[in-house]
Design a protein around this motif. Structure first.
Motif, PDB file in Angstrom:
ATOM      1  N   PRO A   1      12.426   1.162  16.916  1.00 37.34           N
ATOM      2  CA  PRO A   1      12.051   0.858  18.298  1.00 37.34           C
ATOM      3  C   PRO A   1      10.568   0.979  18.613  1.00 37.34           C
ATOM      4  O   PRO A   1      10.080   0.352  19.543  1.00 37.34           O
ATOM      5  N   ASP A   2       9.842   1.773  17.848  1.00 32.98           N
ATOM      6  CA  ASP A   2       8.461   2.082  18.236  1.00 32.98           C
ATOM      7  C   ASP A   2       7.398   1.359  17.430  1.00 32.98           C
ATOM      8  O   ASP A   2       6.291   1.150  17.913  1.00 32.98           O
ATOM      9  N   ARG A   3       7.714   1.005  16.178  1.00 31.16           N
ATOM     10  CA  ARG A   3       6.663   0.497  15.302  1.00 31.16           C
ATOM     11  C   ARG A   3       6.911  -0.934  14.821  1.00 31.16           C
ATOM     12  O   ARG A   3       6.243  -1.393  13.912  1.00 31.16           O
ATOM     13  N   GLY A   4       7.880  -1.616  15.399  1.00 27.60           N
ATOM     14  CA  GLY A   4       8.188  -2.975  14.957  1.00 27.60           C
ATOM     15  C   GLY A   4       7.437  -4.027  15.746  1.00 27.60           C
ATOM     16  O   GLY A   4       7.553  -4.098  16.970  1.00 27.60           O
ATOM     17  N   ASP A   5       6.646  -4.853  15.056  1.00 24.74           N
ATOM     18  CA  ASP A   5       5.903  -5.935  15.697  1.00 24.74           C
ATOM     19  C   ASP A   5       6.549  -7.267  15.326  1.00 24.74           C
ATOM     20  O   ASP A   5       6.721  -7.576  14.146  1.00 24.74           O
ATOM     21  N   LEU A   6       6.887  -8.061  16.323  1.00 22.72           N
ATOM     22  CA  LEU A   6       7.517  -9.362  16.094  1.00 22.72           C
ATOM     23  C   LEU A   6       6.437 -10.424  15.928  1.00 22.72           C
ATOM     24  O   LEU A   6       5.561 -10.573  16.782  1.00 22.72           O
ATOM     25  N   THR A   7       6.486 -11.141  14.811  1.00 17.17           N
ATOM     26  CA  THR A   7       5.494 -12.186  14.539  1.00 17.17           C
ATOM     27  C   THR A   7       6.221 -13.484  14.194  1.00 17.17           C
ATOM     28  O   THR A   7       7.380 -13.461  13.765  1.00 17.17           O
ATOM     29  N   PRO A   8       5.577 -14.644  14.342  1.00 17.05           N
ATOM     30  CA  PRO A   8       6.237 -15.922  14.036  1.00 17.05           C
ATOM     31  C   PRO A   8       6.504 -16.062  12.537  1.00 17.05           C
ATOM     32  O   PRO A   8       5.769 -15.532  11.705  1.00 17.05           O
TER      33      PRO A   8
ATOM     34  N   GLN B   1      11.978 -21.407  14.616  1.00 17.86           N
ATOM     35  CA  GLN B   1      12.869 -20.535  15.397  1.00 17.86           C
ATOM     36  C   GLN B   1      12.939 -19.122  14.814  1.00 17.86           C
ATOM     37  O   GLN B   1      13.559 -18.235  15.400  1.00 17.86           O
ATOM     38  N   GLY B   2      12.349 -18.936  13.657  1.00 20.54           N
ATOM     39  CA  GLY B   2      12.450 -17.646  12.979  1.00 20.54           C
ATOM     40  C   GLY B   2      11.314 -16.695  13.323  1.00 20.54           C
ATOM     41  O   GLY B   2      10.357 -17.048  14.019  1.00 20.54           O
ATOM     42  N   HIS B   3      11.448 -15.460  12.833  1.00 25.73           N
ATOM     43  CA  HIS B   3      10.455 -14.422  13.097  1.00 25.73           C
ATOM     44  C   HIS B   3      10.336 -13.487  11.894  1.00 25.73           C
ATOM     45  O   HIS B   3      11.140 -13.542  10.968  1.00 25.73           O
ATOM     46  N   ASN B   4       9.346 -12.642  11.957  1.00 20.75           N
ATOM     47  CA  ASN B   4       9.231 -11.489  11.067  1.00 20.75           C
ATOM     48  C   ASN B   4       9.173 -10.252  11.947  1.00 20.75           C
ATOM     49  O   ASN B   4       8.502 -10.261  12.992  1.00 20.75           O
ATOM     50  N   LEU B   5       9.868  -9.199  11.546  1.00 19.68           N
ATOM     51  CA  LEU B   5       9.700  -7.903  12.201  1.00 19.68           C
ATOM     52  C   LEU B   5       8.938  -7.030  11.212  1.00 19.68           C
ATOM     53  O   LEU B   5       9.460  -6.654  10.160  1.00 19.68           O
ATOM     54  N   ARG B   6       7.705  -6.762  11.553  1.00 16.72           N
ATOM     55  CA  ARG B   6       6.795  -6.019  10.671  1.00 16.72           C
ATOM     56  C   ARG B   6       6.742  -4.577  11.159  1.00 16.72           C
ATOM     57  O   ARG B   6       6.199  -4.296  12.226  1.00 16.72           O
ATOM     58  N   VAL B   7       7.308  -3.675  10.371  1.00 18.79           N
ATOM     59  CA  VAL B   7       7.405  -2.269  10.781  1.00 18.79           C
ATOM     60  C   VAL B   7       6.206  -1.509  10.235  1.00 18.79           C
ATOM     61  O   VAL B   7       6.046  -1.354   9.023  1.00 18.79           O
ATOM     62  N   ARG B   8       5.361  -1.064  11.160  1.00 22.57           N
ATOM     63  CA  ARG B   8       4.150  -0.344  10.782  1.00 22.57           C
ATOM     64  C   ARG B   8       4.481   1.042  10.231  1.00 22.57           C
ATOM     65  O   ARG B   8       5.478   1.649  10.609  1.00 22.57           O
ATOM     66  N   PRO B   9       3.624   1.571   9.338  1.00 24.20           N
ATOM     67  CA  PRO B   9       3.888   2.899   8.766  1.00 24.20           C
ATOM     68  C   PRO B   9       3.699   4.001   9.798  1.00 24.20           C
ATOM     69  O   PRO B   9       2.898   3.859  10.734  1.00 24.20           O
TER      70      PRO B   9
ATOM     71  N   ASN C   1       8.683  -5.349   5.997  1.00 25.44           N
ATOM     72  CA  ASN C   1       8.670  -6.628   6.697  1.00 25.44           C
ATOM     73  C   ASN C   1      10.031  -7.301   6.542  1.00 25.44           C
ATOM     74  O   ASN C   1      10.477  -7.545   5.420  1.00 25.44           O
ATOM     75  N   PHE C   2      10.687  -7.584   7.677  1.00 26.53           N
ATOM     76  CA  PHE C   2      11.992  -8.252   7.672  1.00 26.53           C
ATOM     77  C   PHE C   2      11.805  -9.713   8.050  1.00 26.53           C
ATOM     78  O   PHE C   2      11.206 -10.018   9.088  1.00 26.53           O
ATOM     79  N   GLU C   3      12.317 -10.621   7.210  1.00 28.00           N
ATOM     80  CA  GLU C   3      12.313 -12.047   7.532  1.00 28.00           C
ATOM     81  C   GLU C   3      13.590 -12.370   8.297  1.00 28.00           C
ATOM     82  O   GLU C   3      14.688 -12.038   7.849  1.00 28.00           O
ATOM     83  N   ILE C   4      13.437 -13.056   9.438  1.00 29.54           N
ATOM     84  CA  ILE C   4      14.568 -13.347  10.331  1.00 29.54           C
ATOM     85  C   ILE C   4      14.630 -14.855  10.551  1.00 29.54           C
ATOM     86  O   ILE C   4      13.623 -15.484  10.925  1.00 29.54           O
TER      87      ILE C   4
END
Length: 202
Positions: free
Chosen positions: A145-152, A158-166, A175-178
């Motif tokens: 919830p606190d460190r995830g940045d949503l990027t294209p 229509q997809g995204h990446n959720l990049r979880v900072r350390p 980095n999660f590919e969505i």
């Protein structure tokens, strides 16, 4: 003489009475002092990991299974023990895969002859923090919830990446590919800049 016989008879009666006495019942204090064998104690309930914390399994923020991020190529091969497919002939980026692994199983990224990242494309392996392939974006955002940045997504409009900072400076990222349906199709762990290579080593 008669008196001596009476004394002897009395002594025999007392001795017999002592033999027939039942053992004393221990007091409550004595029972409390007796330790309970470990086998009789109830096992403690397993602790439940809080959302966003690392889970048990081969995937970690600092490595995967017996290998650690930052290890040299020789250290990776020695720690993994089983054969790794792929040749590393120079300092450029190369991919190593455990022999016999399927295409969606873990892939190690070697750059500068060091392990800099690993990728996973199956739902059998859980990422650090609890995310995995098949989860929805909403589930991921609950876990991170606190460190995830949503990027294209680079290739899926229509997809995204959720990049979880350390959590700490200089740590590894997840980095999660969505895809366009909002579900995780792959994830990777590594440090920058390698964790942001979209095409892997290609």
């Amino acid at each position: 003489m008669k008196q001596l016989g009476s004394v002897m008879a009395l002594g025999m009666v007392l001795a017999l009475a002592a033999c027939e006495r039942s053992p004393e019942t221990p007091s409550a204090d004595a029972e409390a002092a007796v330790p309970i064998p470990a086998a009789d104690t109830a096992p403690a309930a397993p602790a439940t990991a809080a959302p966003g914390t690392a889970t048990h399994g081969p995937a970690r923020l600092d490595g995967y299974g017996p290998v650690a991020l930052g290890s040299t190529l020789d250290e990776v091969r020695a720690a993994w023990k089983a054969p790794l497919q792929g040749d590393v002939a120079d300092d450029y980026c190369h991919a190593l895969r455990p022999e016999g692994a399927q295409a969606e199983d873990v892939i190690f990224m070697i750059e500068g002859k060091r392990l800099v990242r690993y990728d996973v494309r199956n739902d059998r392996i859980v990422a650090p923090g609890g995310g995995k392939v098949g989860m929805s974006l909403g589930q991921l955002q609950t876990l991170y919830p606190d460190r995830g940045d949503l990027t294209p997504h680079k290739y899926d409009e229509q997809g995204h990446n959720l990049r979880v900072r350390p959590a700490t400076e200089g740590g590894a990222l997840v980095n999660f590919e969505i895809n366009g349906d909002g579900n995780v199709t792959a994830w990777r762990v590594g440090k920058t800049p390698q964790v942001d290579y979209v095409e892997g080593c290609s």
